[in-house]
Design a protein around this motif. Sequence first.
Motif, PDB file in Angstrom:
ATOM      1  N   HIS A  10      -6.727   4.111 -12.060  1.00  0.00           N
ATOM      2  CA  HIS A  10      -6.853   2.883 -11.261  1.00  0.00           C
ATOM      3  C   HIS A  10      -5.601   2.019 -11.362  1.00  0.00           C
ATOM      4  CE1 HIS A  10     -10.772   2.730  -9.358  1.00  0.00           C
ATOM      5  NE2 HIS A  10     -11.231   3.416 -10.388  1.00  0.00           N
ATOM      6  N   ARG A  11      -5.021   1.935 -12.563  1.00  0.00           N
ATOM      7  CA  ARG A  11      -3.768   1.171 -12.708  1.00  0.00           C
ATOM      8  C   ARG A  11      -2.664   1.790 -11.857  1.00  0.00           C
ATOM      9  NH1 ARG A  11      -5.490   0.812 -18.083  1.00  0.00           N
ATOM     10  NH2 ARG A  11      -4.155   2.529 -18.724  1.00  0.00           N
ATOM     11  N   MET A  12      -2.574   3.109 -11.883  1.00  0.00           N
ATOM     12  CA  MET A  12      -1.557   3.784 -11.065  1.00  0.00           C
ATOM     13  C   MET A  12      -1.816   3.543  -9.582  1.00  0.00           C
ATOM     14  SD  MET A  12      -1.138   7.325 -13.224  1.00  0.00           S
ATOM     15  CE  MET A  12      -0.455   8.169 -11.854  1.00  0.00           C
ATOM     16  N   LEU A  13      -3.074   3.564  -9.179  1.00  0.00           N
ATOM     17  CA  LEU A  13      -3.428   3.299  -7.792  1.00  0.00           C
ATOM     18  C   LEU A  13      -2.997   1.893  -7.387  1.00  0.00           C
ATOM     19  CD1 LEU A  13      -4.951   4.195  -5.203  1.00  0.00           C
ATOM     20  CD2 LEU A  13      -6.998   3.207  -6.235  1.00  0.00           C
ATOM     21  N   ASP A  14      -3.237   0.906  -8.242  1.00  0.00           N
ATOM     22  CA  ASP A  14      -2.807  -0.467  -7.955  1.00  0.00           C
ATOM     23  C   ASP A  14      -1.293  -0.550  -7.813  1.00  0.00           C
ATOM     24  OD1 ASP A  14      -5.435  -1.327  -8.030  1.00  0.00           O
ATOM     25  OD2 ASP A  14      -5.321  -2.035 -10.108  1.00  0.00           O
ATOM     26  N   TRP A  15      -0.557   0.117  -8.705  1.00  0.00           N
ATOM     27  CA  TRP A  15       0.911   0.101  -8.639  1.00  0.00           C
ATOM     28  C   TRP A  15       1.412   0.755  -7.355  1.00  0.00           C
ATOM     29  CZ3 TRP A  15       1.307   2.354 -14.214  1.00  0.00           C
ATOM     30  CH2 TRP A  15       1.060   1.340 -15.144  1.00  0.00           C
ATOM     31  N   LEU A  16       0.822   1.891  -7.005  1.00  0.00           N
ATOM     32  CA  LEU A  16       1.245   2.585  -5.788  1.00  0.00           C
ATOM     33  C   LEU A  16       0.949   1.765  -4.535  1.00  0.00           C
ATOM     34  CD1 LEU A  16       0.185   6.241  -6.618  1.00  0.00           C
ATOM     35  CD2 LEU A  16       2.514   5.397  -6.303  1.00  0.00           C
ATOM     36  N   ARG A  17      -0.209   1.143  -4.497  1.00  0.00           N
ATOM     37  CA  ARG A  17      -0.538   0.289  -3.342  1.00  0.00           C
ATOM     38  C   ARG A  17       0.442  -0.871  -3.226  1.00  0.00           C
ATOM     39  NH1 ARG A  17      -7.096   0.321  -3.669  1.00  0.00           N
ATOM     40  NH2 ARG A  17      -7.374   2.159  -2.356  1.00  0.00           N
ATOM     41  N   ALA A  18       0.774  -1.483  -4.353  1.00  0.00           N
ATOM     42  CA  ALA A  18       1.731  -2.593  -4.350  1.00  0.00           C
ATOM     43  C   ALA A  18       3.100  -2.118  -3.871  1.00  0.00           C
ATOM     44  CB  ALA A  18       1.832  -3.211  -5.745  1.00  0.00           C
ATOM     45  N   ALA A  19       3.507  -0.928  -4.300  1.00  0.00           N
ATOM     46  CA  ALA A  19       4.811  -0.391  -3.884  1.00  0.00           C
ATOM     47  C   ALA A  19       4.825  -0.102  -2.390  1.00  0.00           C
ATOM     48  CB  ALA A  19       5.132   0.883  -4.675  1.00  0.00           C
ATOM     49  N   VAL A  20       3.753   0.442  -1.859  1.00  0.00           N
ATOM     50  CA  VAL A  20       3.675   0.729  -0.424  1.00  0.00           C
ATOM     51  C   VAL A  20       3.763  -0.569   0.371  1.00  0.00           C
ATOM     52  CG1 VAL A  20       2.118   1.529   1.400  1.00  0.00           C
ATOM     53  CG2 VAL A  20       2.477   2.939  -0.631  1.00  0.00           C
ATOM     54  N   GLU A  21       3.043  -1.592  -0.085  1.00  0.00           N
ATOM     55  CA  GLU A  21       3.078  -2.871   0.615  1.00  0.00           C
ATOM     56  C   GLU A  21       4.448  -3.538   0.511  1.00  0.00           C
ATOM     57  OE1 GLU A  21      -0.148  -5.348  -0.676  1.00  0.00           O
ATOM     58  OE2 GLU A  21      -1.627  -3.809  -0.203  1.00  0.00           O
ATOM     59  N   ALA A  22       5.065  -3.483  -0.665  1.00  0.00           N
ATOM     60  CA  ALA A  22       6.357  -4.145  -0.881  1.00  0.00           C
ATOM     61  C   ALA A  22       7.477  -3.495  -0.088  1.00  0.00           C
ATOM     62  CB  ALA A  22       6.701  -4.147  -2.367  1.00  0.00           C
ATOM     63  N   THR A  23       7.438  -2.192   0.062  1.00  0.00           N
ATOM     64  CA  THR A  23       8.514  -1.494   0.766  1.00  0.00           C
ATOM     65  C   THR A  23       8.262  -1.383   2.252  1.00  0.00           C
ATOM     66  OG1 THR A  23       7.475   0.645   0.315  1.00  0.00           O
ATOM     67  CG2 THR A  23       9.141  -0.123  -1.250  1.00  0.00           C
TER      68      THR A  23
END
Length: 82
Positions: free
Chosen positions: A46-59
């Motif tokens: 779940h932590r990795m999922l949160d990080w990946l979602r944040a990266a997709v949104e940020a980029t």
Amino acid sequence: MGAVRTTLTMDEFLQLPELDAGKRELLRGELIDLPPAKRKHNQAAHRMLDWLRAAVEATRVGGEVYHEMGYKLARVIGWHRT
């Protein structure tokens, strides 16, 4: 004498019944039964999922991020666990 291994085709693998818990994988024809993931594993996922979602949104690359997760549910009658 070594263990006898039976290999499966993808068609044979897809015909197997669903498991009540865990999952199966087919690796080079060998059937591998895996137990359900433990809580610590799911928390890390779940932590990795949160990080990946944040990266997709940020980029702003677009797309969506999903995580497959199994659940083990207790049978409940009224308010009492059985």
